[in-house]
Scaffold this motif. Structure first.
Motif, mmCIF file in Angstrom:
data_model
loop_
_atom_site.group_PDB
_atom_site.id
_atom_site.type_symbol
_atom_site.label_atom_id
_atom_site.label_comp_id
_atom_site.label_asym_id
_atom_site.label_seq_id
_atom_site.Cartn_x
_atom_site.Cartn_y
_atom_site.Cartn_z
ATOM 1 N N THR A 1 0.829 -1.186 0.038
ATOM 2 C CA THR A 1 0.073 0.009 0.062
ATOM 3 C C THR A 1 0.654 1.215 0.129
ATOM 4 O OG1 THR A 1 -0.080 0.237 2.576
ATOM 5 C CG2 THR A 1 -1.739 -1.061 1.391
ATOM 6 N N ILE B 1 -4.746 9.432 0.589
ATOM 7 C CA ILE B 1 -4.153 8.553 0.802
ATOM 8 C C ILE B 1 -3.885 7.976 1.975
ATOM 9 C CG2 ILE B 1 -1.693 7.670 0.506
ATOM 10 C CD1 ILE B 1 -1.628 9.306 -2.068
ATOM 11 N N GLY C 1 -7.057 6.253 3.495
ATOM 12 C CA GLY C 1 -7.540 4.935 2.657
ATOM 13 C C GLY C 1 -6.478 3.804 3.241
ATOM 14 N N VAL C 2 -4.866 3.994 3.689
ATOM 15 C CA VAL C 2 -4.302 3.207 3.903
ATOM 16 C C VAL C 2 -4.564 3.028 5.405
ATOM 17 C CG1 VAL C 2 -1.778 2.959 4.810
ATOM 18 C CG2 VAL C 2 -2.362 4.022 2.408
ATOM 19 N N THR D 1 -7.304 0.696 5.645
ATOM 20 C CA THR D 1 -6.937 -0.641 5.203
ATOM 21 C C THR D 1 -5.948 -1.558 6.046
ATOM 22 O OG1 THR D 1 -7.013 0.119 2.755
ATOM 23 C CG2 THR D 1 -5.597 -1.794 3.166
ATOM 24 N N ALA E 1 -8.524 -2.634 8.861
ATOM 25 C CA ALA E 1 -8.979 -3.652 8.419
ATOM 26 C C ALA E 1 -8.326 -5.056 8.325
ATOM 27 C CB ALA E 1 -9.673 -3.484 7.060
ATOM 28 N N LEU E 2 -7.100 -4.734 8.156
ATOM 29 C CA LEU E 2 -6.198 -6.259 7.948
ATOM 30 C C LEU E 2 -5.464 -6.589 9.316
ATOM 31 C CD1 LEU E 2 -4.818 -5.433 4.459
ATOM 32 C CD2 LEU E 2 -6.593 -6.940 5.071
ATOM 33 N N ASP F 1 -13.696 4.637 0.150
ATOM 34 C CA ASP F 1 -13.045 5.399 -1.124
ATOM 35 C C ASP F 1 -12.432 4.129 -2.044
ATOM 36 O OD1 ASP F 1 -11.291 6.659 -2.859
ATOM 37 O OD2 ASP F 1 -10.152 7.517 -1.274
ATOM 38 N N HIS G 1 -9.482 4.502 -4.528
ATOM 39 C CA HIS G 1 -8.200 4.178 -3.866
ATOM 40 C C HIS G 1 -8.004 2.413 -3.393
ATOM 41 C CE1 HIS G 1 -5.177 5.058 -0.388
ATOM 42 N NE2 HIS G 1 -4.694 4.617 -1.384
ATOM 43 N N LEU G 2 -9.016 2.091 -2.809
ATOM 44 C CA LEU G 2 -9.175 1.031 -2.133
ATOM 45 C C LEU G 2 -8.773 -0.151 -3.581
ATOM 46 C CD1 LEU G 2 -9.665 -1.443 -0.361
ATOM 47 C CD2 LEU G 2 -12.172 -1.070 -0.582
ATOM 48 N N LEU H 1 -5.227 -0.427 -3.944
ATOM 49 C CA LEU H 1 -4.732 -1.185 -3.144
ATOM 50 C C LEU H 1 -4.838 -2.688 -3.169
ATOM 51 C CD1 LEU H 1 -5.137 0.731 0.113
ATOM 52 C CD2 LEU H 1 -3.620 1.196 -1.556
ATOM 53 N N ALA I 1 -11.365 -9.252 3.738
ATOM 54 C CA ALA I 1 -11.365 -8.513 4.977
ATOM 55 C C ALA I 1 -11.665 -6.873 4.523
ATOM 56 C CB ALA I 1 -9.956 -8.467 5.568
ATOM 57 N N LEU I 2 -11.332 -6.539 3.009
ATOM 58 C CA LEU I 2 -11.218 -5.335 2.743
ATOM 59 C C LEU I 2 -12.717 -4.834 2.037
ATOM 60 C CD1 LEU I 2 -7.659 -4.591 1.415
ATOM 61 C CD2 LEU I 2 -8.736 -3.836 3.623
#
Lengths: 202, 202
Positions: A163, A182, A185-186, A189, A192-193, B152, B155-156, B159, B192-193
């Motif tokens: 990412t 950005i 979003g990161v 992410t 979530a992970l 988003d 962006h997602l 990724l 997950a995402l």
DNA sequence: AGCCTAACCGGACTTGAGTCCGCTTGTCTA
DNA sequence: TAGACAAGCGGACTCAAGTCCGGTTAGGCT
């Protein structure tokens, strides 16, 4: 912890005096070239010429262009690495894994925003270069440890690092996404992970 | 739906006969070079020579090396694209977004496993090449639509695609991860995402 | 101080991507 | 069928990364 000691640990075989002098000259010359003409002006030939050494010397010293550029970034990377090992939570030890991971990506994106062109250059100079840079292994191990509670921490850590790949983020900027988007979003992410973390982390 | 029609839609300005002939010759020559000597044998000069055309022709036709290699992969990509648009669920329309996304990544990893070297070559031939390949835009839009329920999607989607970057997966294989492990990791990440999906998708 | 040698030096050379531009040719129109 | 011209052609040229190897030297050893 002593700077000199860290340095020694990092470069065990001592360097001959002329070799060390040339390393310094090359880094200074490369930094100057980049400062003056950006990424385009930073060619291996130009750096060698400006440093007053032969081209062969660059490759012996740094392996390839990617290594030269990585060396330019070394200082900033090291600061981040030390903050991770010795610093205060949430970046340093003591915070829950999820918080540490979020803090890491936040800090890393700051680093990336400050040095995008150079990082991109060092990551894309050759296929696979990204994974050969010493720092990558460090970030990867750090994240894998933070993901220890997940099924495949090793793989997951690589995906998380994806990412913040420089080439991807350069493209996102080109497409008009800003750093704020950005970052958001990161963060979401990573959240979530890495997921709900066990209460404490190493 | 008619193959010819699709093709026409995809390449509106008709090509002069000699240009079309040279395109075919170049693709055949490039395919042969790769089949015989792998990725190392596939240089632009060699392809031009083997096809009996000038080097300039390759660049006019395909833009850069990355474009030539992408054209070699075009057929397989198109099959996957058509399966996404017109095929059966869960890859095609009709299944919930999460299932479609999982099916997509499963199919894409099959494609990647079959053609890793070529995909990697086309993605890493130049910085940013990956994002300029036509197919990337297609995958991206598809995923962004499937992620419409998330904050988003644009962006997602980028990724998510990062998880199947050829350079990364080549490195994972080099490190000893197998395709099974990669598949599992990507699936759990995508799961997950993309998350719990709204009951139906476009 | 003098010697020995492993490490280092540097620049010519190779290789491959991408550019340029004067020449050729397919195709459209009359 | 002939003429016009946009499109296409090709190979010499440029530019940059990475290799090679004969010559040089720092620094340990005696």
């Amino acid at each position: 912890m002593n700077d000199e000691l860290l340095q020694v640990l990092r470069r065990p075989p001592q360097e001959r005096a002329d070799a060390a002098r040339n390393r310094t000259r090359l880094l200074e010359a490369a930094a100057r070239l980049f400062a003056e003409g950006g990424v385009e002006a930073l060619t291996v030939d130009a750096a060698a010429r400006a440093a007053g050494v032969g081209k062969g010397t660059v490759f012996r010293r740094f392996g390839d262009k990617s290594g030269l550029v990585a060396a330019l970034l070394d200082q900033r990377e090291r600061e981040l690495q030390e903050a991770i090992i010795f610093g205060e939570p949430p970046l340093g030890p003591g915070a829950p894994a999820r918080e540490r991971a979020l803090a890491f990506f936040d800090a890393y994106l700051g680093y990336l925003a400050d040095h995008l062109d150079l990082v991109r250059l060092s990551e894309t100079a050759a296929p696979g270069a990204r994974f050969r840079i010493g720092a990558y292994a460090f970030w990867h191990r750090h994240l894998a440890i933070l993901c220890a509670h997940r099924p495949d921490p090793d793989h997951l850590a690589h995906l998380l690092l994806g990412t913040v790949a420089a080439d991807l983020n350069a493209e996102l900027l080109r497409q008009g996404l800003g750093w704020d988007r950005i970052r958001a979003g990161v963060a979401s992410t990573v959240d979530a992970l890495v997921g709900p973390s066990s209460p404490e982390a190493p």
